[in-house]
Design a protein around this motif. Sequence first.
Motif, PDB file in Angstrom:
ATOM      1  N   VAL A 180      33.880  37.741  35.587  1.00  0.00           N
ATOM      2  CA  VAL A 180      33.714  36.446  36.252  1.00  0.00           C
ATOM      3  C   VAL A 180      34.898  35.562  35.882  1.00  0.00           C
ATOM      4  CG1 VAL A 180      32.225  34.417  36.499  1.00  0.00           C
ATOM      5  CG2 VAL A 180      31.212  36.690  36.134  1.00  0.00           C
ATOM      6  N   PRO A 181      35.535  34.896  36.839  1.00  0.00           N
ATOM      7  CA  PRO A 181      36.654  34.014  36.506  1.00  0.00           C
ATOM      8  C   PRO A 181      36.165  32.788  35.749  1.00  0.00           C
ATOM      9  CG  PRO A 181      36.024  33.723  38.798  1.00  0.00           C
ATOM     10  CD  PRO A 181      35.227  34.890  38.287  1.00  0.00           C
ATOM     11  N   ASP A 182      37.082  32.162  34.997  1.00  0.00           N
ATOM     12  CA  ASP A 182      36.709  30.905  34.358  1.00  0.00           C
ATOM     13  C   ASP A 182      36.749  29.780  35.389  1.00  0.00           C
ATOM     14  OD1 ASP A 182      39.369  30.120  34.685  1.00  0.00           O
ATOM     15  OD2 ASP A 182      39.878  30.275  32.563  1.00  0.00           O
ATOM     16  N   ALA A 183      36.507  28.559  34.945  1.00  0.00           N
ATOM     17  CA  ALA A 183      36.418  27.430  35.871  1.00  0.00           C
ATOM     18  C   ALA A 183      37.723  27.175  36.610  1.00  0.00           C
ATOM     19  CB  ALA A 183      35.997  26.171  35.109  1.00  0.00           C
ATOM     20  N   ILE A 220      41.329  34.976  35.043  1.00  0.00           N
ATOM     21  CA  ILE A 220      40.721  36.018  34.221  1.00  0.00           C
ATOM     22  C   ILE A 220      41.454  36.009  32.893  1.00  0.00           C
ATOM     23  CG2 ILE A 220      40.140  38.454  34.020  1.00  0.00           C
ATOM     24  CD1 ILE A 220      38.772  36.993  36.358  1.00  0.00           C
ATOM     25  N   THR A 221      40.748  35.684  31.830  1.00  0.00           N
ATOM     26  CA  THR A 221      41.390  35.495  30.532  1.00  0.00           C
ATOM     27  C   THR A 221      41.491  36.806  29.750  1.00  0.00           C
ATOM     28  OG1 THR A 221      39.316  35.022  29.386  1.00  0.00           O
ATOM     29  CG2 THR A 221      40.464  33.161  30.442  1.00  0.00           C
ATOM     30  N   ALA A 222      42.425  36.815  28.821  1.00  0.00           N
ATOM     31  CA  ALA A 222      42.580  37.975  27.947  1.00  0.00           C
ATOM     32  C   ALA A 222      41.320  38.175  27.103  1.00  0.00           C
ATOM     33  CB  ALA A 222      43.800  37.787  27.046  1.00  0.00           C
ATOM     34  N   THR A 263      46.331  31.079  41.756  1.00  0.00           N
ATOM     35  CA  THR A 263      46.330  31.086  40.297  1.00  0.00           C
ATOM     36  C   THR A 263      47.021  32.327  39.757  1.00  0.00           C
ATOM     37  OG1 THR A 263      44.098  32.013  40.445  1.00  0.00           O
ATOM     38  CG2 THR A 263      44.283  29.657  40.014  1.00  0.00           C
ATOM     39  N   VAL A 264      47.627  32.196  38.571  1.00  0.00           N
ATOM     40  CA  VAL A 264      48.424  33.272  37.978  1.00  0.00           C
ATOM     41  C   VAL A 264      47.784  33.713  36.667  1.00  0.00           C
ATOM     42  CG1 VAL A 264      50.699  33.952  37.127  1.00  0.00           C
ATOM     43  CG2 VAL A 264      50.519  32.288  38.991  1.00  0.00           C
ATOM     44  N   ASN A 265      47.381  34.965  36.594  1.00  0.00           N
ATOM     45  CA  ASN A 265      46.799  35.494  35.364  1.00  0.00           C
ATOM     46  C   ASN A 265      47.882  35.806  34.334  1.00  0.00           C
ATOM     47  OD1 ASN A 265      43.999  35.538  36.029  1.00  0.00           O
ATOM     48  ND2 ASN A 265      44.327  37.350  37.299  1.00  0.00           N
ATOM     49  N   ASP A 266      47.517  35.698  33.079  1.00  0.00           N
ATOM     50  CA  ASP A 266      48.436  36.015  31.979  1.00  0.00           C
ATOM     51  C   ASP A 266      48.402  37.522  31.748  1.00  0.00           C
ATOM     52  OD1 ASP A 266      49.953  36.231  29.710  1.00  0.00           O
ATOM     53  OD2 ASP A 266      48.851  34.707  28.561  1.00  0.00           O
ATOM     54  N   ILE A 267      49.151  38.239  32.571  1.00  0.00           N
ATOM     55  CA  ILE A 267      49.078  39.699  32.493  1.00  0.00           C
ATOM     56  C   ILE A 267      49.752  40.249  31.244  1.00  0.00           C
ATOM     57  CG2 ILE A 267      48.825  39.974  34.988  1.00  0.00           C
ATOM     58  CD1 ILE A 267      51.774  40.845  35.067  1.00  0.00           C
ATOM     59  N   ALA A 268      50.665  39.487  30.645  1.00  0.00           N
ATOM     60  CA  ALA A 268      51.287  39.950  29.400  1.00  0.00           C
ATOM     61  C   ALA A 268      50.250  40.016  28.287  1.00  0.00           C
ATOM     62  CB  ALA A 268      52.436  39.024  29.020  1.00  0.00           C
ATOM     63  N   ALA A 269      49.449  38.962  28.138  1.00  0.00           N
ATOM     64  CA  ALA A 269      48.418  38.940  27.100  1.00  0.00           C
ATOM     65  C   ALA A 269      47.331  39.968  27.381  1.00  0.00           C
ATOM     66  CB  ALA A 269      47.813  37.539  27.001  1.00  0.00           C
ATOM     67  N   ILE A 270      46.951  40.090  28.644  1.00  0.00           N
ATOM     68  CA  ILE A 270      45.925  41.073  29.006  1.00  0.00           C
ATOM     69  C   ILE A 270      46.441  42.486  28.764  1.00  0.00           C
ATOM     70  CG2 ILE A 270      44.601  42.034  30.937  1.00  0.00           C
ATOM     71  CD1 ILE A 270      44.539  39.157  32.105  1.00  0.00           C
ATOM     72  N   GLY A 271      47.684  42.733  29.154  1.00  0.00           N
ATOM     73  CA  GLY A 271      48.262  44.066  28.984  1.00  0.00           C
ATOM     74  C   GLY A 271      48.326  44.502  27.534  1.00  0.00           C
TER      75      GLY A 271
END
Length: 385
Positions: free
Chosen positions: A126-129, A133-135, A160-168
């Motif tokens: 579920v996305p945040d507000a 999508i958070t790490a 919106t732009v997800n933090d794919i570096a942190a997620i990765g």
Amino acid sequence: MNKRPLYFDYAATTPVDERVIKVMVECLGFTGNFGNPASSSHAFGQQARQTVEHARRQVANLVGAEADQIVWTSGATESNNLALKGVAQARGVAGGHVITSQIEHKAVLDTARQLQDAGVAVTYLVPDADGLITAQAVSEAMREDTFLVSLMLVNNELGTVNDIAAIGDIVRARDALFHVDAAQGAGKVVIDLAQLPVDVMSFSAHKIYGPKGIGALYVGPRAQQRLHAQIHGGGHEGGLRSGTLATHQIAAMGVAFELAAQLFEDEKVIVAGLHERLLEQLSSIPGVRLNGSPSQRIPHTLSLTFAEGEFNSAALSHSIAFSATSACNSASNAPSHVLLALGHDTHSASRTIRLSLGRFTTAQDIDQAADLIKAACTSAPAFWQ
């Protein structure tokens, strides 16, 4: 002839740049570069192969990849299917766990449901507000049997732009593969696959001023032996995607990506200015709300929900080309699954429009669109939140 409406639907598709068209046409007709790239025994095929490989380098250069890591597909939908199904099938064992989110493109969501039907467990985050999508959400969803995480870089409805570096980093630490749908991100945000912890990434030409019907999939070192082809017959593209290569479309995608690299800094500044100009003018509308993070976003895409009142989106559609949702939802006349995931009900989703800006948007377009939108919001109450 009726005047065409203002175009504010670049997230659905972009017009092909004239410089791209020129390269594309040069690959058509008997006097053009029409050969089969797989015909290595004569000059026609060899010339076509050179064009294909040059385009592969052009695509790779924009995203910090090596040319041999780029696999041609028919578009981001096929790339997403190849990534998810290909990784799942390559495991060689039943079951396992995949993580995605509720706000992905239908090309990922529908493919994930196919995996579920085949016995794979799928978690839909579920996305945040802020529509992100958070790490942390990914970390909490990881399981011992998680073998793939698939999340988009830029949301196609919200921007919106997800933090794919942190997620990765989290995905890598658990030895799973990380797939990113970057169809809306290429040319709009910096992508450096030499540094990013991403294993597979999807691209589309028609989101970046290239033609429809051509795309690519980046396959990084960790994924090369963990991906099975979905289209067979000839072993093209390193055995990952068979089929005669469409030289004209591939050449066009290559130059589209090269132009995006050349124009990146200038377009970022111009579109950001247009974005602010539009928001400033629409801020006078009582109760208008920007969906998604106000800061962690690209300036190209705005999702706006209007207050209760006489917002007449049907009348507006005659003068502005915009979307009420993504193109895939529009085809089924369904409310936006992205907005529903953010907590909107069907009614508020119906009062939401997506405006997306691009290379050919002008300040005059912005001013005219703002006036038209304000005219369509004649009685929105100021107290609405």
